[in-house]
Design a protein around this motif. Structure first.
Motif, short mmCIF file in Angstrom:
data_model
loop_
_atom_site.label_atom_id
_atom_site.label_comp_id
_atom_site.label_asym_id
_atom_site.label_seq_id
_atom_site.Cartn_x
_atom_site.Cartn_y
_atom_site.Cartn_z
N GLY A 207 1.08 -1.52 0.05
CA GLY A 207 -0.11 -0.15 0.04
C GLY A 207 0.62 1.17 0.13
N LYS A 208 2.02 1.59 0.02
CA LYS A 208 2.84 2.49 -0.27
C LYS A 208 3.47 2.71 -1.53
N LYS A 209 3.70 4.18 -1.98
CA LYS A 209 4.38 4.97 -2.89
C LYS A 209 5.64 4.77 -3.28
N ILE A 210 6.24 4.76 -4.17
CA ILE A 210 7.40 5.39 -5.15
C ILE A 210 7.48 6.25 -5.74
N PHE A 211 8.36 7.26 -5.72
CA PHE A 211 7.78 8.65 -6.18
C PHE A 211 9.35 9.17 -6.83
N TYR A 212 9.54 9.80 -7.64
CA TYR A 212 10.38 10.00 -8.72
C TYR A 212 10.25 12.21 -8.04
N THR A 213 10.93 12.18 -8.39
CA THR A 213 11.18 14.38 -8.24
C THR A 213 12.37 14.70 -9.10
N GLY A 214 12.13 15.86 -9.74
CA GLY A 214 13.22 16.29 -11.50
C GLY A 214 13.73 17.21 -10.57
N LYS A 215 13.11 17.88 -9.20
CA LYS A 215 13.55 18.57 -8.89
C LYS A 215 15.06 18.43 -8.25
N SER A 216 16.01 17.41 -8.00
CA SER A 216 16.71 17.05 -7.37
C SER A 216 17.48 16.62 -8.34
N THR A 217 19.28 16.42 -9.04
CA THR A 217 20.29 16.44 -9.62
C THR A 217 21.29 15.77 -9.07
N VAL A 218 21.01 13.76 -9.23
CA VAL A 218 22.88 13.33 -9.61
C VAL A 218 23.77 13.37 -10.59
N TYR A 219 24.58 12.90 -10.68
CA TYR A 219 25.41 12.27 -12.07
C TYR A 219 26.16 10.95 -11.84
N HIS A 220 25.42 9.83 -12.49
CA HIS A 220 26.20 8.68 -12.88
C HIS A 220 26.81 8.48 -12.91
N VAL A 221 28.27 7.66 -12.71
CA VAL A 221 29.60 7.03 -13.81
C VAL A 221 28.56 5.80 -14.82
N GLY A 222 28.15 4.90 -13.39
CA GLY A 222 27.41 2.93 -13.93
C GLY A 222 28.59 2.42 -14.36
N GLY A 223 28.52 1.15 -14.45
CA GLY A 223 29.28 -0.30 -14.04
C GLY A 223 30.22 -0.02 -13.32
N GLY A 224 30.58 0.59 -12.60
CA GLY A 224 31.48 0.79 -11.42
C GLY A 224 32.16 -0.78 -11.20
N THR A 225 31.35 -1.06 -10.71
CA THR A 225 31.23 -2.59 -10.53
C THR A 225 31.43 -3.99 -10.86
N LEU A 226 30.28 -3.67 -11.96
CA LEU A 226 29.79 -5.12 -12.58
C LEU A 226 29.85 -3.99 -14.27
N ASN A 227 30.31 -3.98 -15.55
CA ASN A 227 29.98 -3.29 -16.73
C ASN A 227 29.19 -3.81 -17.69
N LYS A 228 28.28 -3.43 -18.45
CA LYS A 228 27.28 -3.44 -19.01
C LYS A 228 27.10 -5.17 -20.31
N GLN A 229 28.80 -4.98 -20.00
CA GLN A 229 28.67 -6.36 -21.16
C GLN A 229 28.83 -7.78 -20.18
N SER A 230 29.32 -7.47 -18.17
CA SER A 230 29.63 -8.72 -17.91
C SER A 230 28.30 -9.84 -17.94
N ALA A 231 28.84 -11.13 -17.99
CA ALA A 231 27.96 -12.08 -18.25
C ALA A 231 26.94 -12.34 -16.71
N GLN A 232 28.27 -12.31 -15.55
CA GLN A 232 27.55 -11.77 -14.42
C GLN A 232 26.35 -11.29 -13.69
N LYS A 233 26.31 -10.05 -14.91
CA LYS A 233 25.86 -9.08 -14.30
C LYS A 233 24.41 -9.66 -15.21
N THR A 234 24.64 -10.35 -16.52
CA THR A 234 23.48 -11.12 -17.39
C THR A 234 22.98 -12.17 -16.21
N TYR A 235 23.92 -12.70 -16.21
CA TYR A 235 23.29 -13.67 -14.75
C TYR A 235 22.29 -13.57 -13.69
#
Length: 322
Positions: A207-235
């Protein structure tokens, strides 16, 4: 005295990320307590923090519990009304906290919130992990506003709104601490990937809600631990997504949908094999075996968490499940 918000950064051999991004967190988080939860790093992360950031609290886990277990363990040591689970490869901006706390204060039904997540390497575009808020389609595949598959939109203010979403990204995940603990935190069996979607799904079902706010901004590198092409990430993504659906889908939808998804995964595995090589094809097979191995435990968790009456936000694409 503890502040209302605790910013918790999970670290595993991430000294380079801490050097690069922790200064922005300290600079723009004066109204929060800052913690680094260390997953038994073998680099000199701890020494670096103690020398250069004495105001940052350090929590030492006694092993690498992964993302899910690492936060579950570390957050036990933190007392705050709200948690912000922040990846170590995220640059925050001025006034990134206030809009989120305002939204929490205005609506007690909101359990979790994510900000706008843009790419650190291409700051005019959204970032893969979360973008403009997470949704899920009627086959159980997660996607985001501002990102479908690998296609990322340019930020032109189209997601500067505040709106209900299905899941908030784990790279910058604000949550009420009481709701986190009422759900027993993340499912530690996931280790990493989609554990935040599973938690949001459980919150929605309660019964709870999840929200997004575009009034706050962050910048993310992504793939810091497992990159997009990692087979372990696919698994991890495929195994965890199947377990998440079994745990949270309404009955009898889960019967036909999971069977259909297993078939689609087989086709996807062949495609991955051609595109990325045999390790990705094998990762899909391993993911299915991993799902089967987890099945008894997942079913027990389903029985524990589910209620006879499901709450669903009417606008969500998830409504197609019903």
């Amino acid at each position: 005295m503890s502040k209302k918000l605790a910013v918790a950064i999970l670290n595993w051999n991430g000294k380079n990320w801490l050097e690069k991004f922790l200064p922005s967190v300290v600079q723009f988080s004066q109204n929060a307590d800052i913690y680094v939860i260390d997953n038994l790093s073998t680099d000199d992360s701890i020494d670096y923090l103690q020398t250069h950031f004495p105001s940052v609290h350090i929590i030492k886990n006694n092993q690498n519990f992964g993302f899910a277990g690492g936060y579950n363990e570390g957050l036990k040591e933190i007392k705050a009304e709200y948690f912000c689970l922040l990846n170590s490869d995220v640059e925050v901006t001025e006034n990134w906290i206030e809009p989120v706390l305002d939204l929490f204060e205005k609506n007690p039904e909101i359990s979790a919130i994510q900000p706008k997540i843009l790419s650190f390497n291409n700051k005019n575009f959204f970032e893969f992990a979360g973008a403009g808020g997470g949704l899920i389609d009627n086959l159980g595949y997660p996607y985001c506003r501002g990102r479908i598959f690998d296609d990322l939109e340019e930020d032109k203010g189209q997601y500067n709104d505040e709106t209900e979403i299905f899941w908030a990204s784990g790279c910058c995940f604000f949550i009420r601490s009481k709701d986190f603990w009422e759900q027993k935190g993340f499912d530690e069996r996931f280790f990493a990937h989609q554990e935040e979607i599973d938690l949001c799904w459980r919150l929605i079902n309660s019964g709870k809600k999840i929200f997004y706010t575009g009034k706050s901004t962050v910048y993310h590198v992504g793939g810091g631990t497992l990159n997009k092409q990692s087979a372990q990430k696919t698994y991890l993504n495929i195994r965890n997504n199947l377990s998440m659906m079994l745990k949270n889908l309404p009955f009898p939808t889960l019967i036909w949908l999971i069977f259909f998804r297993l078939c689609l995964d087989g086709i996807a595995g062949i495609y991955f094999g051609f595109k990325h090589g045999f390790p990705h094809l094998w990762a899909v097979a391993r993911a299915h075996f991993g799902f089967y191995a987890q099945l008894p435990g997942t079913w027990k968790l389903r029985q524990k968490h589910q209620k006879e009456v499901f709450y669903q936000s009417k606008w969500l694409i998830f409504k197609h499940f019903l």
